[in-house]
Scaffold this motif. Structure first.
Motif, PDB file in Angstrom:
ATOM      1  N   LEU A  93     -82.226  50.014  29.478  1.00  0.00           N
ATOM      2  CA  LEU A  93     -82.693  49.927  30.862  1.00  0.00           C
ATOM      3  C   LEU A  93     -83.913  50.826  31.083  1.00  0.00           C
ATOM      4  CD1 LEU A  93     -81.904  48.545  33.516  1.00  0.00           C
ATOM      5  CD2 LEU A  93     -80.592  50.556  34.108  1.00  0.00           C
ATOM      6  N   ALA A  94     -83.843  52.026  30.544  1.00  0.00           N
ATOM      7  CA  ALA A  94     -84.971  52.960  30.699  1.00  0.00           C
ATOM      8  C   ALA A  94     -86.222  52.378  30.050  1.00  0.00           C
ATOM      9  CB  ALA A  94     -84.622  54.303  30.075  1.00  0.00           C
ATOM     10  N   ASP A 152     -82.114  41.916  30.680  1.00  0.00           N
ATOM     11  CA  ASP A 152     -83.215  41.191  30.034  1.00  0.00           C
ATOM     12  C   ASP A 152     -83.720  40.046  30.911  1.00  0.00           C
ATOM     13  OD1 ASP A 152     -83.145  42.846  27.906  1.00  0.00           O
ATOM     14  OD2 ASP A 152     -81.945  41.537  26.627  1.00  0.00           O
ATOM     15  N   LYS A 153     -82.777  39.334  31.522  1.00  0.00           N
ATOM     16  CA  LYS A 153     -83.190  38.187  32.353  1.00  0.00           C
ATOM     17  C   LYS A 153     -83.926  38.674  33.601  1.00  0.00           C
ATOM     18  CE  LYS A 153     -80.253  34.560  30.724  1.00  0.00           C
ATOM     19  NZ  LYS A 153     -79.066  33.776  30.866  1.00  0.00           N
ATOM     20  N   THR A 154     -83.446  39.750  34.186  1.00  0.00           N
ATOM     21  CA  THR A 154     -84.121  40.289  35.371  1.00  0.00           C
ATOM     22  C   THR A 154     -85.528  40.732  35.006  1.00  0.00           C
ATOM     23  OG1 THR A 154     -81.987  41.100  36.084  1.00  0.00           O
ATOM     24  CG2 THR A 154     -83.873  41.919  37.292  1.00  0.00           C
ATOM     25  N   GLY A 166     -72.531  43.224  26.558  1.00  0.00           N
ATOM     26  CA  GLY A 166     -73.424  42.096  26.264  1.00  0.00           C
ATOM     27  C   GLY A 166     -73.926  41.447  27.535  1.00  0.00           C
ATOM     28  N   VAL A 167     -73.014  41.260  28.492  1.00  0.00           N
ATOM     29  CA  VAL A 167     -73.380  40.620  29.774  1.00  0.00           C
ATOM     30  C   VAL A 167     -74.392  41.496  30.519  1.00  0.00           C
ATOM     31  CG1 VAL A 167     -72.484  40.012  32.065  1.00  0.00           C
ATOM     32  CG2 VAL A 167     -71.255  39.300  30.024  1.00  0.00           C
ATOM     33  N   ALA A 189     -86.693  51.133  40.496  1.00  0.00           N
ATOM     34  CA  ALA A 189     -85.710  50.593  39.559  1.00  0.00           C
ATOM     35  C   ALA A 189     -85.955  49.115  39.347  1.00  0.00           C
ATOM     36  CB  ALA A 189     -84.305  50.801  40.099  1.00  0.00           C
ATOM     37  N   LEU A 190     -85.551  48.646  38.178  1.00  0.00           N
ATOM     38  CA  LEU A 190     -85.758  47.239  37.851  1.00  0.00           C
ATOM     39  C   LEU A 190     -84.742  46.373  38.595  1.00  0.00           C
ATOM     40  CD1 LEU A 190     -87.273  45.270  35.915  1.00  0.00           C
ATOM     41  CD2 LEU A 190     -85.341  45.527  34.404  1.00  0.00           C
TER      42      LEU A 190
END
Lengths: 197, 186
Positions: free
Chosen positions: A54-55, B82-84, B75-76, B181-182
């Protein structure tokens, strides 16, 4: 005493069974402890992996956002600079016209002095001076407006140059290795452009 | 084992998503007098030991299932991240393309304006030269003066139009906001 033998045998058998059951319990407990440790380790590993992932992804996204902002800011600064150059060219052209008209006016005034009073040509010279004065007045009005526009553009250029510079440093300092590499490449391009110029 | 949830934190410290931690079954506890009583019954410890063994085995099975759950949940979460990311990057790409086109259009307009302005400027200077030329009739001088004044009065207007175009691209600039944040906060 013979009757003690079956009791002892039964006792031994019970002890053997008890021992076997205890061994089985110990083994089961050991298995459970090992598995519990493995689960704990796995949860911690996954947590760390996700945090790192995430980072990394946030850093990458932030990098792209900032690079886009930098590019936009650069384009606007560049455009503002072109307009500033045009405003300077216009200002210089008006100043040139004013300068030439000032010189011509001075010449005409000298001619007026040379002609003296009562000369018929004076009327023509005075008319020419009037035309030049009117023209100069118009030029002064335009000069003020263009000067104001030039100042506004100079402020705009300064603002966007500062903004572009701040974004450049933000990319270098906040986006990890990507930002540092990008910054180095940019600086290298700037150095090369300066050498060419 | 830790009963709290294992939080995945962003750099800014916000909670993004979680892997639920695994709760262990408590170890069987009993009072001392029961243990003393059971000590005199040879089948008591056997039954108890057998029951514990069974409990450990059941707990092991549960932990194995939990292990699979944790792995799949991880995994989820990774796939979601990754999709975001891919989605956000696509948005960024689209915005970049739109802005690029807009900048090119405005730049073209400004280039035309620049050419026009420089042409008018040259014409104004030539007309001004004629105003100051010696030996031309007064009517002609006046005519050139009017022409030169008219042309130079256009120059600030060009500047105004150019400034409007510049303001347009300034307004189109994305705000300087750096994402914290993503993923949105839960």
């Amino acid at each position: 005493m013979w009757w003690l033998l079956p009791i002892a045998g039964a006792g031994l058998a019970v002890a053997a069974i008890l021992n076997a059951v205890s061994d089985s319990e110990r083994e089961a407990r050991q298995n459970w402890e090992d598995l519990r440790d493995e689960v704990e380790r796995t949860v911690e590993e996954h947590r760390l992996n996700i945090e790192e992932h995430l980072a990394e992804i946030e850093e990458s996204y932030e990098f792209h956002v900032l690079v886009d902002l930098h590019y936009s800011s650069f384009r606007v600064a560049d455009q503002a600079y072109s307009l500033l150059r045009d405003a300077k060219t216009s200002l210089n052209a008006i100043k040139r016209m004013l300068d030439k008209s000032r010189k011509r006016k001075k010449e005409l005034k000298s001619e007026l002095d040379r002609l003296g009073k009562g000369n018929g040509e004076r009327k023509e010279v005075l008319a020419e001076i009037r035309v030049i004065n009117d023209f100069r007045q118009d030029l002064f009005n335009d000069l003020d407006e263009v000067r104001d526009q030039k100042q506004d553009l100079a402020d705009e250029v300064q603002l966007f140059n500062e903004r572009t510079r701040e974004l450049k440093y933000a990319i270098r300092d906040r986006c990890g290795w990507r930002g540092e590499e990008w910054y180095e490449r940019l600086e290298e391009r700037i150095r090369r452009k300066r050498q060419w110029d | 084992m830790d009963n709290s949830k294992s939080k995945v934190l962003t750099k800014s410290g916000k909670r993004m998503t979680t892997i639920e931690s695994v709760k262990a079954a408590p170890l069987p506890q009993e009072k001392t007098w029961i243990s003393v009583f059971k000590a005199f019954n040879p089948f008591g410890p056997m039954a108890e030991s057998y029951a514990k063994t069974l409990a450990y085995k059941i707990e092991c099975k549960r932990l194995e299932v939990e292990l699979t759950r944790v792995q799949e949940q991880a995994g989820v979460i990774k796939t979601t991240i990754d999709k975001t990311y891919a989605l956000k990057m696509e948005e960024l790409n689209q915005r970049r393309l739109a802005l690029e086109k807009f900048y090119d259009t405005v730049q073209q307009q400004l280039e035309h304006l620049h050419i026009e302005r420089m042409t008018v400027l040259k014409m104004a200077e030539r007309a001004a030269d004629r105003v100051l030329e010696q030996g031309i009739p007064m009517e002609e001088r006046q005519l050139f003066k009017d022409m030169a004044s008219e042309l130079t009065s256009q120059i600030p207007l060009f500047g105004e139009t150019a400034n409007k175009s510049l303001k347009q691209i300034v307004q189109a600039l994305p705000p300087v906001a750096i994402p914290t944040a993503l993923l949105p906060e839960e």
